[in-house]
Scaffold this active site. Sequence first.
Site, PDB file in Angstrom:
ATOM      1  N   ASN A   9       0.858  -1.177   0.000  1.00  0.00           N
ATOM      2  CA  ASN A   9       0.000   0.000   0.000  1.00  0.00           C
ATOM      3  C   ASN A   9       0.897   1.230   0.000  1.00  0.00           C
ATOM      4  O   ASN A   9       1.459   1.589   1.029  1.00  0.00           O
ATOM      5  CB  ASN A   9      -0.904  -0.038   1.247  1.00  0.00           C
ATOM      6  CG  ASN A   9      -1.758   1.206   1.386  1.00  0.00           C
ATOM      7  OD1 ASN A   9      -1.840   2.015   0.456  1.00  0.00           O
ATOM      8  ND2 ASN A   9      -2.394   1.359   2.544  1.00  0.00           N
ATOM      9  N   TRP A  10       1.026   1.843  -1.177  1.00  0.00           N
ATOM     10  CA  TRP A  10       1.962   2.977  -1.303  1.00  0.00           C
ATOM     11  C   TRP A  10       1.401   4.258  -0.710  1.00  0.00           C
ATOM     12  O   TRP A  10       2.117   5.248  -0.591  1.00  0.00           O
ATOM     13  CB  TRP A  10       2.315   3.199  -2.779  1.00  0.00           C
ATOM     14  CG  TRP A  10       3.049   2.050  -3.426  1.00  0.00           C
ATOM     15  CD1 TRP A  10       3.411   0.861  -2.832  1.00  0.00           C
ATOM     16  CD2 TRP A  10       3.513   1.970  -4.779  1.00  0.00           C
ATOM     17  NE1 TRP A  10       4.063   0.064  -3.738  1.00  0.00           N
ATOM     18  CE2 TRP A  10       4.142   0.723  -4.943  1.00  0.00           C
ATOM     19  CE3 TRP A  10       3.451   2.835  -5.875  1.00  0.00           C
ATOM     20  CZ2 TRP A  10       4.708   0.326  -6.159  1.00  0.00           C
ATOM     21  CZ3 TRP A  10       4.015   2.437  -7.077  1.00  0.00           C
ATOM     22  CH2 TRP A  10       4.640   1.193  -7.213  1.00  0.00           C
ATOM     23  N   LYS A  11       0.118   4.278  -0.395  1.00  0.00           N
ATOM     24  CA  LYS A  11      -0.546   5.478   0.135  1.00  0.00           C
ATOM     25  C   LYS A  11      -0.267   6.685  -0.784  1.00  0.00           C
ATOM     26  O   LYS A  11      -0.120   6.499  -1.990  1.00  0.00           O
ATOM     27  CB  LYS A  11      -0.125   5.727   1.589  1.00  0.00           C
ATOM     28  CG  LYS A  11      -0.288   4.458   2.437  1.00  0.00           C
ATOM     29  CD  LYS A  11      -0.161   4.682   3.901  1.00  0.00           C
ATOM     30  CE  LYS A  11      -0.322   3.331   4.616  1.00  0.00           C
ATOM     31  NZ  LYS A  11      -0.354   3.471   6.062  1.00  0.00           N
ATOM     32  N   HIS A 101      -9.751   1.119   4.393  1.00  0.00           N
ATOM     33  CA  HIS A 101      -8.494   1.340   5.133  1.00  0.00           C
ATOM     34  C   HIS A 101      -8.768   2.303   6.289  1.00  0.00           C
ATOM     35  O   HIS A 101      -9.575   3.230   6.161  1.00  0.00           O
ATOM     36  CB  HIS A 101      -7.435   1.913   4.188  1.00  0.00           C
ATOM     37  CG  HIS A 101      -6.074   1.914   4.818  1.00  0.00           C
ATOM     38  ND1 HIS A 101      -5.694   2.884   5.711  1.00  0.00           N
ATOM     39  CD2 HIS A 101      -5.043   1.048   4.735  1.00  0.00           C
ATOM     40  CE1 HIS A 101      -4.461   2.609   6.139  1.00  0.00           C
ATOM     41  NE2 HIS A 101      -4.041   1.505   5.573  1.00  0.00           N
ATOM     42  N   GLU A 173      -5.686  -4.882  10.229  1.00  0.00           N
ATOM     43  CA  GLU A 173      -4.655  -3.879  10.468  1.00  0.00           C
ATOM     44  C   GLU A 173      -4.969  -3.117  11.748  1.00  0.00           C
ATOM     45  O   GLU A 173      -5.764  -2.161  11.713  1.00  0.00           O
ATOM     46  CB  GLU A 173      -4.601  -2.884   9.310  1.00  0.00           C
ATOM     47  CG  GLU A 173      -4.261  -3.510   7.975  1.00  0.00           C
ATOM     48  CD  GLU A 173      -3.725  -2.460   7.010  1.00  0.00           C
ATOM     49  OE1 GLU A 173      -2.590  -2.632   6.551  1.00  0.00           O
ATOM     50  OE2 GLU A 173      -4.420  -1.472   6.748  1.00  0.00           O
ATOM     51  N   SER A 219       3.090  -1.994  10.276  1.00  0.00           N
ATOM     52  CA  SER A 219       4.536  -2.064  10.520  1.00  0.00           C
ATOM     53  C   SER A 219       5.144  -3.434  10.207  1.00  0.00           C
ATOM     54  O   SER A 219       6.098  -3.859  10.853  1.00  0.00           O
ATOM     55  CB  SER A 219       4.871  -1.634  11.953  1.00  0.00           C
ATOM     56  OG  SER A 219       4.478  -0.286  12.162  1.00  0.00           O
ATOM     57  N   GLY A 240       2.816  -1.146   4.216  1.00  0.00           N
ATOM     58  CA  GLY A 240       2.859   0.273   3.885  1.00  0.00           C
ATOM     59  C   GLY A 240       4.295   0.714   3.649  1.00  0.00           C
ATOM     60  O   GLY A 240       4.868   0.523   2.577  1.00  0.00           O
ATOM     61  N   GLY A 241       4.914   1.269   4.695  1.00  0.00           N
ATOM     62  CA  GLY A 241       6.262   1.840   4.588  1.00  0.00           C
ATOM     63  C   GLY A 241       7.272   0.935   3.895  1.00  0.00           C
ATOM     64  O   GLY A 241       8.016   1.375   3.008  1.00  0.00           O
TER      65      GLY A 241
END
Length: 262
Positions: A9-11, A101, A173, A219, A240-241
Site C-alpha cells: 500500500n503505497w498510500k 483502510h 490492520e 509495521s 505500507g512503509g
Amino acid sequence: MRYKIVAGNWKMNLNQNQATQLTHDINKYLSNNNLPKQIKVVIHPPAPYLANCVNYISEDNNTTFGVGGQNCYTQASGAYTGETAPEMLKDIGCQYVLIGHSERRKYFNESHDFLAEKVNKALETRLTPIFCCGEALEIREAGTHEAHVETQLRESLFHLSKDDFSKVIIAYEPVWAIGTGVTATPDQAQDMHAALRKLIANQYDSNIAENTTILYGGSCKPANAESLFSQPDVDGGLIGGASLKADSFTEIISIMMKCLAS
Ligand code: PGA
C-alpha cells in the site's frame, strides 16, 4: 481460494518516476524468481500512477503480479467530481481495490454502510476487494478489539452471499500498528486472525472460513515478516512503509516463499 498475498500500500507517496522504477524492479524480481502459484503480489499505487504501473507488468508475471486501487467510489459514472469508479480501475487493468483502510475511515469518515456499498460495487465490477478492518489503541486496551472488528465485518461484509463473500480478501490492520513501528506480536495477529476465521465459519461455513485469505498489516517489514507469516491463520501482509523500496518489499516476498516452503 486461499492465497498467500504480499500487497504493498503505497498510500500518497512517490513521484511518477519512482512509481515506475519500483514497479519495474518488483516485476524483474518476479521474472527472476519462480513464485508458486499460491502466492500473489499486489501493489496499490496512488491513483494517477495506476495505469502506468499496470503497463510495467510483463506478460510472464500477469497471473502473479496485480495492481489495485487504494479506494473507489460506489457509482459507475456521473457527476462525482474527484471520484474513481471501480469500472475505471477495471478498465485500466486493475484487479484489486482496497476498501475501508483505517485512514479512509478516519480522515474521510467512511461509514460501515458506505463501505458495504463499495464492496458491492467492486464485486459487481469483478474487482477483488481487500477489505481492511482493525481497532484503535483505546479499543485494544479496553479488550474489546474482537467485538470491534466483528462489527466492521458484520456491517460491511456479512450481507454478502456465500459466493460473493468468498471473493473478498480481508486485511486485519490494528490502527495502533500502522506507520508506528509497533507491530502486533505474532500471537496477537494469530489470535485475531483465528477469531476472524471462526466468525466467518459461524456466519457462512467452515469451508468458506478455511478458504478466506486474511492478511496482517501494520509495521510489517523484513525483520518481522517471518514470525507473522508463519502463523497458521496469517496469509500474508498489507505492507505500507516497507513496500516503498524494492529491496525491502522483495525481501518480504522471499520470506513469504520461505514460509510457504517450510
Ligand atoms: P505500515 O502501513 O506498514 O506503514 O504500518 C500498513 C497499511 O496502512 O496498510
